[in-house]
Write an enzyme that holds these catalytic residues in place. Structure first.
Site, mmCIF file in Angstrom:
data_model
loop_
_atom_site.group_PDB
_atom_site.id
_atom_site.type_symbol
_atom_site.label_atom_id
_atom_site.label_comp_id
_atom_site.label_asym_id
_atom_site.label_seq_id
_atom_site.Cartn_x
_atom_site.Cartn_y
_atom_site.Cartn_z
ATOM 1 N N THR A 9 0.929 -1.110 -0.229
ATOM 2 C CA THR A 9 0.021 -0.145 -0.086
ATOM 3 C C THR A 9 0.930 1.191 -0.118
ATOM 4 O O THR A 9 1.846 1.270 0.860
ATOM 5 C CB THR A 9 -0.938 -0.090 1.292
ATOM 6 O OG1 THR A 9 -1.491 -1.109 1.356
ATOM 7 C CG2 THR A 9 -1.844 1.207 1.653
ATOM 8 N N SER A 234 5.834 -0.346 11.541
ATOM 9 C CA SER A 234 4.837 0.010 10.146
ATOM 10 C C SER A 234 5.022 1.464 10.139
ATOM 11 O O SER A 234 5.766 2.254 10.801
ATOM 12 C CB SER A 234 3.462 -0.154 10.780
ATOM 13 O OG SER A 234 3.019 0.600 11.827
ATOM 14 N N LYS A 235 4.398 1.933 8.986
ATOM 15 C CA LYS A 235 4.651 3.661 8.463
ATOM 16 C C LYS A 235 3.881 4.272 9.891
ATOM 17 O O LYS A 235 4.306 5.316 9.898
ATOM 18 C CB LYS A 235 3.794 3.674 7.172
ATOM 19 C CG LYS A 235 4.742 3.008 6.375
ATOM 20 C CD LYS A 235 3.840 2.719 5.010
ATOM 21 C CE LYS A 235 4.413 1.728 4.087
ATOM 22 N NZ LYS A 235 3.548 1.155 3.208
ATOM 23 N N GLN A 236 2.724 3.742 10.421
ATOM 24 C CA GLN A 236 1.947 4.625 11.373
ATOM 25 C C GLN A 236 2.838 4.560 12.733
ATOM 26 O O GLN A 236 2.821 5.754 13.242
ATOM 27 C CB GLN A 236 0.624 3.644 12.006
ATOM 28 C CG GLN A 236 -0.375 3.615 10.897
ATOM 29 C CD GLN A 236 -0.321 2.742 9.700
ATOM 30 O OE1 GLN A 236 0.607 1.792 10.016
ATOM 31 N NE2 GLN A 236 -1.014 2.769 8.825
#
Ligand code: GLU
Length: 294
Positions: A9, A234-236
């Site tokens: 994504t 994660s990107k978060q």
């Protein structure tokens, strides 16, 4: 023929956790003499970061991870997802739902794996045309099982653990589960190798494959790389992007994370040499099952 894929994504650049998924799916495909595809999962515009798709492709190239054929973008595939939705409607399994999150919270009698379970309020409701709605699948009686190459038999009572999940979002976008199943079949994917964060999603996808009459790929869910706080990298949680200038070190670290004992001589190799070695020595049975720090 083996066909594998990496399906990021584009919500940001790749990080060490995504390198693990890219590398393992690449090695598994190449060690089987198969093809390796890249699919950009840009379904959800607000989640996509401008420039991230190109950045991801450049990061893959910098690590020697060359893909076959054209990169597929999910944003260009809406018609195919709509056809699958129509098929599900034709089977009387998909129904429009106007319930907001707070309405579901208020009417739910149980908590499921992903929050309050929608009690199916809209299953029998007749909607007036033009009213904004999502589409849900009637999951009553749905159970699914599949054999994961690392985790063995995974079973899920979908009706009980998830309830009627959304396959088309109120924003008029296909939901991830529908898109991924349609695309994997269209691209002829035989093997899905991805992070264990998606282990819970797979029974749903396998069930959808059955309903839509699509072939079921084999699955292997990889251990997750954890950040210092113990959460999934994660990107978060702001995992640092992969460096474009140190692909060698990152590849070796990722191989070791995957239980592939990269030898010290490889440190002086190019990404291509490291990958050649890794394809020759690829042993999926050595991949650990448990998550561990990156
Ligand atoms: N697009 C998903 C992600 O980046 C992966 C989907 C998949 O591998 O099926 O987490």
């Amino acid at each position: 023929m083996y066909i594998g894929r990496f399906a990021p994504t584009p919500s940001g650049p790749l990080h060490f956790g995504s390198l693990i998924a890219a590398l393992a799916s690449f090695l598994d495909a190449r060690a089987s003499g198969g093809r390796w595809l890249v699919r950009i999962e840009d379904l959800d515009p607000p989640r996509c970061m401008p420039g991230a798709s190109d950045m991801i492709l450049r990061q893959l190239e910098a690590h020697g991870l060359g893909w076959d054929g054209k990169v597929v973008h999910q944003s260009a595939r809406t018609e195919a997802y709509r056809e699958a939705l129509e098929q599900l409607r034709g089977l009387a399994l998909a129904y429009p739902c106007t319930c907001s999150r707070s309405a579901i919270r208020a009417s739910a009698s149980r908590m499921g794996r992903e929050g309050p379970i929608d009690p199916g309020t809209c299953r029998t409701r007749h909607l007036k045309p033009g009213h904004p709605h999502a589409m849900r699948l009637d999951t009553r009686g749905a159970v699914a099982a599949f054999e994961d190459r690392l985790h063995g038999l995974i079973q899920q009572d979908i009706a009980h653990e998830l309830g009627d999940f959304v396959i088309w979002r109120v924003e008029d976008l296909a939901a991830y589960h529908l898109a991924v199943v349609v695309d994997d079949a269209w691209q002829g994917v035989t093997d899905v190798v991805r992070g264990s964060d998606l282990l819970d999603s797979t029974p749903r996808q396998v069930w959808l494959q059955g309903i839509l009459g699509l072939p079921q790929p084999r699955h292997m869910h990889l251990p997750l790389a954890l950040a210092a706080n113990g959460q999934k990298l994660s990107k978060q949680n702001l995992a640092p992007p992969l460096s474009m200038t140190q692909p060698t070190g990152q590849l070796i670290e990722a191989l070791r994370f995957l239980g592939q004992p990269a030898t010290d001589e490889l440190v002086d190799g190019t990404p291509g040499e490291i990958l050649d070695w890794a394809v020759r020595h690829w042993r999926p049975s050595s991949i650990p099952r448990a998550a561990s720090p990156a």
